[in-house]
Design a protein around this motif. Sequence first.
Motif, mmCIF file in Angstrom:
data_model
loop_
_atom_site.group_PDB
_atom_site.id
_atom_site.type_symbol
_atom_site.label_atom_id
_atom_site.label_comp_id
_atom_site.label_asym_id
_atom_site.label_seq_id
_atom_site.Cartn_x
_atom_site.Cartn_y
_atom_site.Cartn_z
ATOM 1 N N VAL A 8 25.769 -5.308 -1.000
ATOM 2 C CA VAL A 8 24.310 -5.413 -1.036
ATOM 3 C C VAL A 8 23.868 -6.507 -2.012
ATOM 4 N N ARG A 9 24.434 -6.507 -3.190
ATOM 5 C CA ARG A 9 24.048 -7.486 -4.210
ATOM 6 C C ARG A 9 24.781 -8.813 -4.028
ATOM 7 N N GLN A 10 25.744 -8.856 -3.108
ATOM 8 C CA GLN A 10 26.551 -10.043 -2.827
ATOM 9 C C GLN A 10 27.213 -10.579 -4.102
ATOM 10 N N ARG A 11 27.927 -9.653 -4.743
ATOM 11 C CA ARG A 11 28.656 -9.971 -5.962
ATOM 12 C C ARG A 11 30.042 -9.333 -5.892
ATOM 13 N N VAL A 12 30.988 -9.925 -6.574
ATOM 14 C CA VAL A 12 32.297 -9.317 -6.774
ATOM 15 C C VAL A 12 32.312 -8.816 -8.212
ATOM 16 N N LEU A 13 32.724 -7.570 -8.404
ATOM 17 C CA LEU A 13 32.787 -6.980 -9.733
ATOM 18 C C LEU A 13 34.234 -6.900 -10.174
ATOM 19 N N LEU A 14 34.504 -7.277 -11.412
ATOM 20 C CA LEU A 14 35.829 -7.169 -12.011
ATOM 21 C C LEU A 14 35.692 -6.284 -13.238
ATOM 22 N N PHE A 15 36.604 -5.303 -13.355
ATOM 23 C CA PHE A 15 36.607 -4.433 -14.521
ATOM 24 C C PHE A 15 38.029 -4.199 -14.983
ATOM 25 N N GLY A 16 38.219 -4.105 -16.305
ATOM 26 C CA GLY A 16 39.485 -3.664 -16.875
ATOM 27 C C GLY A 16 40.462 -4.771 -17.162
ATOM 28 N N GLY A 17 41.724 -4.471 -16.893
ATOM 29 C CA GLY A 17 42.796 -5.379 -17.264
ATOM 30 C C GLY A 17 43.225 -5.142 -18.698
ATOM 31 N N GLY A 18 43.070 -3.894 -19.151
ATOM 32 C CA GLY A 18 43.408 -3.556 -20.525
ATOM 33 C C GLY A 18 42.200 -3.635 -21.450
ATOM 34 N N SER A 19 41.051 -4.033 -20.917
ATOM 35 C CA SER A 19 39.820 -4.093 -21.709
ATOM 36 C C SER A 19 38.751 -3.262 -21.000
ATOM 37 N N ASN A 20 37.549 -3.245 -21.565
ATOM 38 C CA ASN A 20 36.452 -2.600 -20.849
ATOM 39 C C ASN A 20 35.380 -3.623 -20.504
ATOM 40 N N ASP A 21 35.815 -4.858 -20.275
ATOM 41 C CA ASP A 21 34.902 -5.917 -19.853
ATOM 42 C C ASP A 21 34.482 -5.716 -18.407
ATOM 43 N N THR A 22 33.234 -6.019 -18.133
ATOM 44 C CA THR A 22 32.690 -6.001 -16.775
ATOM 45 C C THR A 22 32.200 -7.412 -16.473
ATOM 46 N N ASN A 28 30.005 -18.476 -7.039
ATOM 47 C CA ASN A 28 30.137 -19.762 -7.721
ATOM 48 C C ASN A 28 30.494 -19.617 -9.188
ATOM 49 N N ASN A 29 29.903 -18.624 -9.851
ATOM 50 C CA ASN A 29 30.071 -18.476 -11.292
ATOM 51 C C ASN A 29 30.379 -17.041 -11.677
ATOM 52 N N TRP A 30 31.217 -16.888 -12.713
ATOM 53 C CA TRP A 30 31.484 -15.588 -13.313
ATOM 54 C C TRP A 30 30.522 -15.378 -14.470
ATOM 55 N N THR A 31 29.973 -14.156 -14.571
ATOM 56 C CA THR A 31 29.078 -13.781 -15.656
ATOM 57 C C THR A 31 29.578 -12.498 -16.285
ATOM 58 N N GLN A 32 29.760 -12.504 -17.609
ATOM 59 C CA GLN A 32 30.138 -11.263 -18.275
ATOM 60 C C GLN A 32 28.888 -10.406 -18.422
ATOM 61 N N MET A 33 28.956 -9.174 -17.941
ATOM 62 C CA MET A 33 27.830 -8.259 -17.994
ATOM 63 C C MET A 33 27.817 -7.551 -19.344
ATOM 64 N N ALA A 34 26.648 -7.038 -19.708
ATOM 65 C CA ALA A 34 26.497 -6.341 -20.983
ATOM 66 C C ALA A 34 25.862 -4.974 -20.752
ATOM 67 N N PRO A 35 26.582 -4.066 -20.062
ATOM 68 C CA PRO A 35 26.012 -2.746 -19.811
ATOM 69 C C PRO A 35 25.871 -1.940 -21.097
ATOM 70 N N SER A 36 24.885 -1.033 -21.119
ATOM 71 C CA SER A 36 24.694 -0.204 -22.313
ATOM 72 C C SER A 36 25.786 0.853 -22.447
ATOM 73 N N THR A 37 26.397 1.260 -21.333
ATOM 74 C CA THR A 37 27.570 2.150 -21.360
ATOM 75 C C THR A 37 28.646 1.545 -20.479
ATOM 76 N N SER A 38 29.888 1.791 -20.852
ATOM 77 C CA SER A 38 31.038 1.267 -20.114
ATOM 78 C C SER A 38 32.166 2.270 -20.157
ATOM 79 N N PRO A 39 33.009 2.292 -19.116
ATOM 80 C CA PRO A 39 34.226 3.095 -19.208
ATOM 81 C C PRO A 39 35.097 2.566 -20.343
ATOM 82 N N PRO A 40 35.925 3.424 -20.929
ATOM 83 C CA PRO A 40 36.876 2.941 -21.939
ATOM 84 C C PRO A 40 37.830 1.908 -21.332
ATOM 85 N N ALA A 41 38.407 1.081 -22.170
ATOM 86 C CA ALA A 41 39.369 0.073 -21.725
ATOM 87 C C ALA A 41 40.509 0.734 -20.958
ATOM 88 N N ARG A 42 41.003 0.023 -19.948
ATOM 89 C CA ARG A 42 42.086 0.555 -19.123
ATOM 90 C C ARG A 42 42.696 -0.542 -18.270
#
Length: 175
Positions: A8-22, A28-42
């Motif tokens: 719907v939003r026409q985005r690819v989401l990447l999460f984790g890889g040993g961190s809790n980065d979203t 065209n471009n990657w943007t690091q998101m800044a959610p107010s809550t995140s799953p723990p790193a994994r």
Amino acid sequence: FALADDEVRQRVLLFGGGSNDTWECDGNNWTQMAPSTSPPARASPSMTYDANHGRIVLFGGNGGTVLNDTWVWDGNNWTQESPVPSPPARWDSFMSYDVARRQVVMFGGFPGPGSLVALLGSLWTWDGSNWSEHVVDPAPPPRYGHVLVYDELHENTLLFSGFGWPLISDTWTWD
């Protein structure tokens, strides 16, 4: 890490890889998101887009201990769900969205560190608020590293290959 396509939003989401980065990619471009809550790193969580609810679903992974938590991403923030029952803790399992049945399908994985011989062969579905286990016979052998995709033409979920004991090279369908 895990990747999912938010149709719907026409985005690819990447999460984790040993961190809790979203991270999100708009094509065209990657943007690091800044959610107010995140799953723990994994590492090695399962993740897919739930088209019925317009959210991305994330389950489990290895965050130092193997996890059995369920999180949803709405495009801005992560929310932890508290379903009962919930699948046992696992990492390196795979998910796909079943369009015909309007549910997420998850299969396989590792139940914990040091348990390479005790692979999981359970099948679970997520309806947007609850997990349900499905016991099938015959059932695919337990595995990890497989592919799980939805086949729109035949309206079923395909499970292909994976690592087991021995290496697995088979195809199964879930309808």
